[in-house]
Scaffold this active site. Structure first.
Site, PDB file in Angstrom:
ATOM      1  N   GLY A  10      -7.280  20.369   0.896  1.00 26.99           N
ATOM      2  CA  GLY A  10      -6.198  20.081   1.820  1.00 26.99           C
ATOM      3  C   GLY A  10      -5.137  21.157   1.754  1.00 26.99           C
ATOM      4  O   GLY A  10      -4.801  21.648   0.675  1.00 26.99           O
ATOM      5  N   ARG A  65      -7.468  21.265   6.532  1.00 29.47           N
ATOM      6  CA  ARG A  65      -8.245  21.553   5.336  1.00 29.47           C
ATOM      7  C   ARG A  65      -8.810  22.957   5.466  1.00 29.47           C
ATOM      8  O   ARG A  65      -9.079  23.427   6.579  1.00 29.47           O
ATOM      9  CB  ARG A  65      -9.397  20.548   5.158  1.00 29.47           C
ATOM     10  N   GLY A  70      -4.352   9.893   0.429  1.00 35.22           N
ATOM     11  CA  GLY A  70      -5.621  10.112  -0.269  1.00 35.22           C
ATOM     12  C   GLY A  70      -6.802   9.520   0.483  1.00 35.22           C
ATOM     13  O   GLY A  70      -7.868  10.134   0.571  1.00 35.22           O
ATOM     14  N   GLU A 102      -7.498  11.740   3.463  1.00 30.42           N
ATOM     15  CA  GLU A 102      -8.152  12.977   3.027  1.00 30.42           C
ATOM     16  C   GLU A 102      -9.617  12.733   2.685  1.00 30.42           C
ATOM     17  O   GLU A 102     -10.496  13.516   3.067  1.00 30.42           O
ATOM     18  CB  GLU A 102      -7.439  13.572   1.809  1.00 30.42           C
ATOM     19  N   PHE A 152       0.841  -1.195   0.000  1.00 31.23           N
ATOM     20  CA  PHE A 152       0.000   0.000   0.000  1.00 31.23           C
ATOM     21  C   PHE A 152       0.878   1.247   0.000  1.00 31.23           C
ATOM     22  O   PHE A 152       1.740   1.423   0.856  1.00 31.23           O
ATOM     23  CB  PHE A 152      -0.913  -0.040   1.221  1.00 31.23           C
ATOM     24  N   ALA A 153       0.666   2.111  -0.964  1.00 28.80           N
ATOM     25  CA  ALA A 153       1.488   3.304  -1.148  1.00 28.80           C
ATOM     26  C   ALA A 153       1.119   4.401  -0.153  1.00 28.80           C
ATOM     27  O   ALA A 153      -0.056   4.631   0.137  1.00 28.80           O
ATOM     28  CB  ALA A 153       1.321   3.832  -2.575  1.00 28.80           C
ATOM     29  N   THR A 154       2.144   5.087   0.330  1.00 30.33           N
ATOM     30  CA  THR A 154       1.919   6.234   1.220  1.00 30.33           C
ATOM     31  C   THR A 154       1.005   7.254   0.548  1.00 30.33           C
ATOM     32  O   THR A 154       0.112   7.812   1.187  1.00 30.33           O
ATOM     33  CB  THR A 154       3.263   6.876   1.606  1.00 30.33           C
ATOM     34  N   HIS A 181       3.894   6.937   8.176  1.00 31.35           N
ATOM     35  CA  HIS A 181       3.435   5.676   7.586  1.00 31.35           C
ATOM     36  C   HIS A 181       4.399   4.629   8.122  1.00 31.35           C
ATOM     37  O   HIS A 181       5.533   4.517   7.647  1.00 31.35           O
ATOM     38  CB  HIS A 181       3.467   5.750   6.064  1.00 31.35           C
ATOM     39  N   THR A 182       3.954   3.856   9.117  1.00 31.03           N
ATOM     40  CA  THR A 182       4.869   3.051   9.923  1.00 31.03           C
ATOM     41  C   THR A 182       4.832   1.552   9.675  1.00 31.03           C
ATOM     42  O   THR A 182       5.631   0.828  10.264  1.00 31.03           O
ATOM     43  CB  THR A 182       4.592   3.304  11.410  1.00 31.03           C
ATOM     44  N   MET A 229      -2.425   6.146   1.011  1.00 33.81           N
ATOM     45  CA  MET A 229      -2.869   6.306   2.394  1.00 33.81           C
ATOM     46  C   MET A 229      -3.275   7.753   2.659  1.00 33.81           C
ATOM     47  O   MET A 229      -4.308   8.024   3.274  1.00 33.81           O
ATOM     48  CB  MET A 229      -1.771   5.872   3.376  1.00 33.81           C
TER      49      MET A 229
END
Length: 138
Positions: free
Chosen positions: A69, A120, A47, A50, A40-42, A76-77, A45
């Site tokens: 935003g 935001r 998006g 948001e 899973f791409a940062t 992201h751990t 995550m």
């Protein structure tokens, strides 16, 4: 903005990680990602978080209003493989005029994968788009 747009609003979103959401598939134009691990791409995550914030406050905006935003501070751990479920939990912690602050957390089926804050701004959509169009014209 409606008078119901106040700190304390909370929302949770869910999502399943699709192969298209993994790092190598972020964008064909960003070739540096092509040989990265398929997790899973940062960017995805961010998006997802948001989108969950947008859903949280959608019913508390006036006609013609939306949000954009303005700042994101998220760790992201942990890596998440395709096929696993995700949950984002957001809470509105601050409203200062048109600026909104959220506490955000993301989890996969095993546990916490990211957390932080997101800001935001409430905008008048017509006015915002008029400025974007003016900028595009040069």
């Amino acid at each position: 903005m409606k008078d119901t747009l106040k700190p304390g609003l909370k929302h949770a979103g869910t999502l399943k990680v699709l192969p298209s959401m993994t790092v190598p598939n972020v964008s064909a134009e960003l070739t540096a990602f092509a040989d990265m691990p398929p997790v899973f791409a940062t960017a995805m995550m961010v998006g997802f978080i948001e989108a969950t914030c947008i859903e949280c406050i959608a019913n508390h905006l006036g006609d013609g209003e939306h949000t954009v935003g303005t700042h994101i501070n998220i760790s992201h751990t942990a890596a998440t493989p395709a096929g696993m479920g995700l949950r984002a939990e957001v809470s509105l912690t601050g409203v200062e005029r048109r600026m909104l602050t959220f506490k955000v957390e993301a989890f996969d089926d095993v546990g916490l994968i990211g957390k932080g804050s997101h800001h935001r701004a409430v905008i008048d959509l017509d006015r915002f788009m008029a400025k974007v169009e003016e900028k595009a014209r040069g």
